[in-house]
Design a protein around this motif. Structure first.
Motif, mmCIF file in Angstrom:
data_model
loop_
_atom_site.group_PDB
_atom_site.id
_atom_site.type_symbol
_atom_site.label_atom_id
_atom_site.label_comp_id
_atom_site.label_asym_id
_atom_site.label_seq_id
_atom_site.Cartn_x
_atom_site.Cartn_y
_atom_site.Cartn_z
ATOM 1 N N VAL A 111 0.850 -1.199 0.000
ATOM 2 C CA VAL A 111 0.000 0.000 0.000
ATOM 3 C C VAL A 111 0.881 1.242 0.000
ATOM 4 O O VAL A 111 1.716 1.425 0.888
ATOM 5 C CB VAL A 111 -0.933 0.011 1.215
ATOM 6 C CG1 VAL A 111 -1.798 1.265 1.204
ATOM 7 C CG2 VAL A 111 -1.803 -1.235 1.232
ATOM 8 N N ASN A 112 0.688 2.091 -0.993
ATOM 9 C CA ASN A 112 1.442 3.337 -1.115
ATOM 10 C C ASN A 112 0.549 4.498 -0.693
ATOM 11 O O ASN A 112 -0.468 4.773 -1.329
ATOM 12 C CB ASN A 112 1.935 3.535 -2.552
ATOM 13 C CG ASN A 112 2.702 4.835 -2.715
ATOM 14 O OD1 ASN A 112 2.191 5.809 -3.232
ATOM 15 N ND2 ASN A 112 3.952 4.845 -2.268
ATOM 16 N N ALA A 113 0.933 5.160 0.395
ATOM 17 C CA ALA A 113 0.157 6.286 0.915
ATOM 18 C C ALA A 113 1.122 7.387 1.343
ATOM 19 O O ALA A 113 1.540 7.445 2.496
ATOM 20 C CB ALA A 113 -0.710 5.852 2.088
ATOM 21 N N LEU A 128 -7.577 3.146 -2.574
ATOM 22 C CA LEU A 128 -8.271 2.949 -1.307
ATOM 23 C C LEU A 128 -9.053 4.179 -0.846
ATOM 24 O O LEU A 128 -9.863 4.088 0.059
ATOM 25 C CB LEU A 128 -7.262 2.568 -0.218
ATOM 26 C CG LEU A 128 -6.444 1.308 -0.469
ATOM 27 C CD1 LEU A 128 -5.597 0.977 0.746
ATOM 28 C CD2 LEU A 128 -7.319 0.133 -0.841
ATOM 29 N N ASN A 129 -8.797 5.327 -1.457
ATOM 30 C CA ASN A 129 -9.500 6.525 -1.017
ATOM 31 C C ASN A 129 -10.501 7.040 -2.041
ATOM 32 O O ASN A 129 -11.165 8.030 -1.816
ATOM 33 C CB ASN A 129 -8.521 7.647 -0.658
ATOM 34 C CG ASN A 129 -7.598 8.008 -1.801
ATOM 35 O OD1 ASN A 129 -7.382 7.212 -2.695
ATOM 36 N ND2 ASN A 129 -7.046 9.205 -1.753
ATOM 37 N N THR A 130 -10.625 6.351 -3.188
ATOM 38 C CA THR A 130 -11.632 6.765 -4.168
ATOM 39 C C THR A 130 -12.434 5.547 -4.623
ATOM 40 O O THR A 130 -13.465 5.226 -4.065
ATOM 41 C CB THR A 130 -10.983 7.446 -5.391
ATOM 42 O OG1 THR A 130 -9.969 6.576 -5.942
ATOM 43 C CG2 THR A 130 -10.336 8.761 -4.964
ATOM 44 N N GLY A 180 -4.721 13.365 -3.758
ATOM 45 C CA GLY A 180 -3.869 12.306 -4.293
ATOM 46 C C GLY A 180 -4.460 10.940 -4.008
ATOM 47 O O GLY A 180 -5.541 10.816 -3.401
ATOM 48 N N ASP A 181 -3.773 9.909 -4.444
ATOM 49 C CA ASP A 181 -4.276 8.543 -4.335
ATOM 50 C C ASP A 181 -3.508 7.745 -3.294
ATOM 51 O O ASP A 181 -2.293 7.871 -3.151
ATOM 52 C CB ASP A 181 -4.175 7.814 -5.680
ATOM 53 C CG ASP A 181 -5.246 8.259 -6.665
ATOM 54 O OD1 ASP A 181 -6.297 8.726 -6.199
ATOM 55 O OD2 ASP A 181 -5.020 8.130 -7.876
#
Length: 263
Positions: free
Chosen positions: A117-119, A258-260, A129-130
């Motif tokens: 997971v890239n955050a 994960l956020n959209t 951003g994503d």
């Protein structure tokens, strides 16, 4: 003179020991505070993810108990600063959703793991951003009683035998009741799980055209297409395997936002 000199040095050694002990205690306290801060931050992030999964499940007209989220890997704060998380483990107890034709599919546990997971920290701060998971996998089991109910043929019993799905059911023929049995193929076609029986036989079943046609007609009734409910995180069923406790499905997705589009 030697005795006087020795007497003067003892207080310095004691002060040195006290300073060393004080430094050790200070470092231990700092370590404890960092561990506590790490767990507090992780718990906050886990609650946020759980709330987002809950919202998405509701949007898909599905239901589950409150998701149990665990961010794997320690220390958590190091992962935050780096912007990469080893694994996020999401458990959805008693997940269920519409299966088409008015039916419902339920699994006691939908077990989901998001890895790589890239955050980026800037994204977490600003919300712009994503946040992307390189891979997401999910597993669950649909018990055989549910599958038999969806096939909707009286007396049908399903089980696993030597890695295959087998079924038995009573069939009326020539004034008698025969317990027929056969194996089925289980295939995934898009968002549908197809179950098709073949080689249905029964001990003592007369080998006459009338009975053969009757069995062939019954086999067609056993065929069923299970429409898989919409799963969180864009998961798509990839494989279904008969297990002793039911049909176990494996779902997957890659590069999930994960956020959209995901959470």
């Amino acid at each position: 003179m030697g005795e006087v000199y020795g007497t003067q040095q003892r207080p310095r050694k004691r002060r040195g020991r006290r300073l060393l002990i004080g430094l050790i205690v200070f470092l231990v306290l700092i370590g404890v505070l960092l561990v506590v801060a790490d767990r507090v931050a992780a718990s906050y992030a886990e609650r946020e993810i759980s709330d987002r999964v809950t919202e998405q499940v509701a949007q898909q007209q599905a239901t589950s108990e409150k998701p149990d989220v665990t961010i794997e890997g320690v220390p958590f704060l190091t992962q935050v600063l780096d912007g990469n998380y080893q694994e996020i483990h999401i458990k959805l107890p008693n997940f269920s959703g519409p299966a088409g034709n008015g039916g419902t599919i339920k699994t006691d546990l939908l077990d989901v793991r998001a890895t790589d997971v890239n955050a980026p920290l800037d994204t977490l701060r600003s919300g712009n951003g994503d946040i992307v998971a390189g891979a997401v996998t999910g597993t669950g089991t649909i018990d055989y009683d549910q599958v038999a109910q969806l096939i909707n043929q009286p007396g049908l019993k399903l089980a696993e035998q030597n890695g295959k799905l087998v079924g038995t059911a009573p069939v009326q023929a020539l004034g008698q009741t025969f317990d027929v049995s056969g194996a089925a193929t289980v295939e995934v076609k898009g968002d549908v799980v197809q179950i098709r029986f073949s080689d249905v036989t029964a001990e003592g079943l007369p080998n006459v055209p009338l009975v053969k046609n009757l069995i062939a007609s019954y086999v067609q009734k056993l065929a069923v297409d299970l429409r898989v409910p919409a799963l969180p995180l864009n998961l798509k069923v990839q494989k279904v395997e008969p297990q002793p406790d039911g049909l176990r499905f494996t779902a997957g997705a890659t590069n999930v936002s994960l956020n959209t589009g995901g959470l």
